[in-house]
Design a protein around this motif. Structure first.
Motif, short mmCIF file in Angstrom:
data_model
loop_
_atom_site.label_atom_id
_atom_site.label_comp_id
_atom_site.label_asym_id
_atom_site.label_seq_id
_atom_site.Cartn_x
_atom_site.Cartn_y
_atom_site.Cartn_z
N UNK A 124 14.74 13.04 6.48
CA UNK A 124 15.40 14.11 5.73
C UNK A 124 15.66 13.64 4.30
N UNK A 125 15.26 14.45 3.34
CA UNK A 125 14.51 15.70 3.45
C UNK A 125 13.04 15.44 3.78
N UNK A 126 12.46 16.34 4.52
CA UNK A 126 11.07 16.18 4.95
C UNK A 126 10.12 16.37 3.78
N UNK A 127 9.12 15.50 3.71
CA UNK A 127 8.09 15.60 2.67
C UNK A 127 6.76 16.04 3.25
N UNK A 128 6.78 16.40 4.53
CA UNK A 128 5.62 17.00 5.19
C UNK A 128 6.09 18.24 5.94
N UNK A 129 5.25 19.28 5.99
CA UNK A 129 5.63 20.47 6.77
C UNK A 129 5.62 20.17 8.27
N UNK A 130 6.13 21.09 9.06
CA UNK A 130 6.25 20.89 10.50
C UNK A 130 4.92 21.09 11.21
N UNK A 131 4.19 22.13 10.85
CA UNK A 131 2.95 22.48 11.55
C UNK A 131 1.88 21.40 11.33
N UNK B 116 2.45 22.76 -2.02
CA UNK B 116 2.48 23.45 -0.74
C UNK B 116 3.90 23.95 -0.51
N UNK B 117 4.04 25.25 -0.35
CA UNK B 117 5.36 25.80 -0.06
C UNK B 117 6.30 25.76 -1.24
N UNK B 118 7.60 25.71 -0.91
CA UNK B 118 8.63 25.87 -1.93
C UNK B 118 9.39 24.58 -2.24
N UNK B 119 8.97 23.48 -1.63
CA UNK B 119 9.62 22.19 -1.89
C UNK B 119 8.55 21.12 -2.07
N UNK C 225 0.83 -1.20 0.00
CA UNK C 225 0.00 0.00 0.00
C UNK C 225 0.88 1.27 0.00
N UNK C 226 0.92 1.94 -1.14
CA UNK C 226 1.82 3.09 -1.29
C UNK C 226 1.61 4.18 -0.23
N UNK C 227 0.40 4.52 0.22
CA UNK C 227 0.29 5.54 1.28
C UNK C 227 1.03 5.13 2.56
N UNK C 228 0.87 3.85 2.94
CA UNK C 228 1.55 3.37 4.15
C UNK C 228 3.07 3.36 3.96
N UNK C 229 3.51 2.97 2.77
CA UNK C 229 4.96 2.92 2.52
C UNK C 229 5.56 4.32 2.54
N UNK C 230 4.88 5.28 1.93
CA UNK C 230 5.39 6.65 1.90
C UNK C 230 5.43 7.24 3.31
N UNK C 231 4.43 6.95 4.12
CA UNK C 231 4.45 7.39 5.52
C UNK C 231 5.62 6.73 6.26
N UNK C 232 5.85 5.46 6.00
CA UNK C 232 6.98 4.75 6.62
C UNK C 232 8.31 5.38 6.22
N UNK C 233 8.45 5.72 4.95
CA UNK C 233 9.67 6.39 4.50
C UNK C 233 9.88 7.70 5.25
N UNK D 295 -1.38 21.50 11.30
CA UNK D 295 -2.45 21.90 10.39
C UNK D 295 -1.96 21.85 8.95
N UNK D 296 -0.74 22.33 8.72
CA UNK D 296 -0.17 22.27 7.37
C UNK D 296 0.01 20.83 6.91
N UNK D 297 0.42 19.96 7.83
CA UNK D 297 0.57 18.54 7.49
C UNK D 297 -0.77 17.95 7.06
N UNK D 298 -1.82 18.31 7.79
CA UNK D 298 -3.15 17.83 7.45
C UNK D 298 -3.58 18.32 6.07
N UNK D 299 -3.24 19.57 5.76
CA UNK D 299 -3.60 20.12 4.45
C UNK D 299 -2.87 19.41 3.32
N UNK D 300 -1.60 19.12 3.53
CA UNK D 300 -0.84 18.40 2.51
C UNK D 300 -1.41 17.00 2.33
N UNK D 301 -1.70 16.34 3.44
CA UNK D 301 -2.28 14.99 3.34
C UNK D 301 -3.64 15.04 2.64
#
Length: 213
Positions: free
Chosen positions: A79-86, A157-160, A65-73, A88-94
């Motif tokens: 590093x490098x982070x693929x989710x923001x720190x905040x 979302x953002x610059x990366x 399941x790619x969503x679970x694998x990407x979360x595991x990664x 609420x922002x993480x929820x928006x990206x998801x």
């Protein structure tokens, strides 16, 4: 080394290749040809009883399941982070990623389309109309969400790149394959162009995979 069992044209495989490349993780590419139904064979079903790609093997660990694998990664290789720190922002990206991962891709993937063709006896024009309906419905919403984000730069979302870009780009590839007009989606097209300049996305593209020949 990680082993990636995948198919070059699979959207879920494509998104996982992007994630692995962004994390800088090398992997052995193991092709599973969906057209030849290798995913339905006993050897592959021993890895994934669902008979679906991708599958990532890390030593004695087998992940599906790619969503679970990407979360595991993201958890194991932060590093490098693929989710923001905040949070609420993480929820928006998801949420952006889920528009593709939950609402577009699952009803347009190969096994659904094969059911339309073989069981419901739909011709190819009907199949394309089906795909276009759900892609445009999802892209309409995504385009609106992207336009509303005043903090957004070149990416979803953002610059990366984030999870959202990892999910979006394979769906854009699929949209083109199913002859969906992307002109109504200038933000999505701009993100696709920005991602196309990055080696991680270039190396993940279906056309350059070893089983694409």
């Amino acid at each position: 080394m990680l082993q990636l069992h995948n198919f070059f044209r699979s959207g879920t495989s494509h998104r996982l290749r992007i994630a692995l490349n962004l994390k800088g993780l090398p992997y052995d590419y193991i092709a599973v040809h969906l057209g030849k139904e290798q995913h339905l064979g006993a050897s592959f079903k021993a890895l994934n009883p669902q008979g679906l790609v991708p599958v990532l093997v890390d030593g004695d660990t087998t992940l599906t399941q790619s969503p679970a694998i990407i979360e595991w990664l993201e958890e194991c290789y932060p590093t490098p982070a693929l989710l923001p720190i905040d949070p609420v922002d993480r929820a928006r990206v998801r949420a952006l990623a889920a528009v593709v991962g939950c609402d577009i891709h699952p009803i347009n993937n190969r096994r659904v389309l094969e059911y339309l063709r073989k069981t419901l006896d739909c011709d190819e024009s009907a199949v394309l109309a089906w795909c276009a309906t759900w892609i445009t419905t999802g892209f309409d919403a995504l385009e609106t969400l992207l336009a509303k984000d005043t903090r957004r730069c070149d990416f979803c979302f953002g610059a990366t790149p984030t999870f959202a870009d990892i999910y979006l780009i394979p769906q854009v590839e699929s949209a083109r394959r199913f002859k969906v007009d992307l002109a109504p989606y200038p933000h999505i097209e701009a993100i696709d162009r920005a991602c196309a300049t990055l080696p991680a996305f270039q190396r993940a593209a279906p056309a350059v995979q070893p089983d694409a020949a």
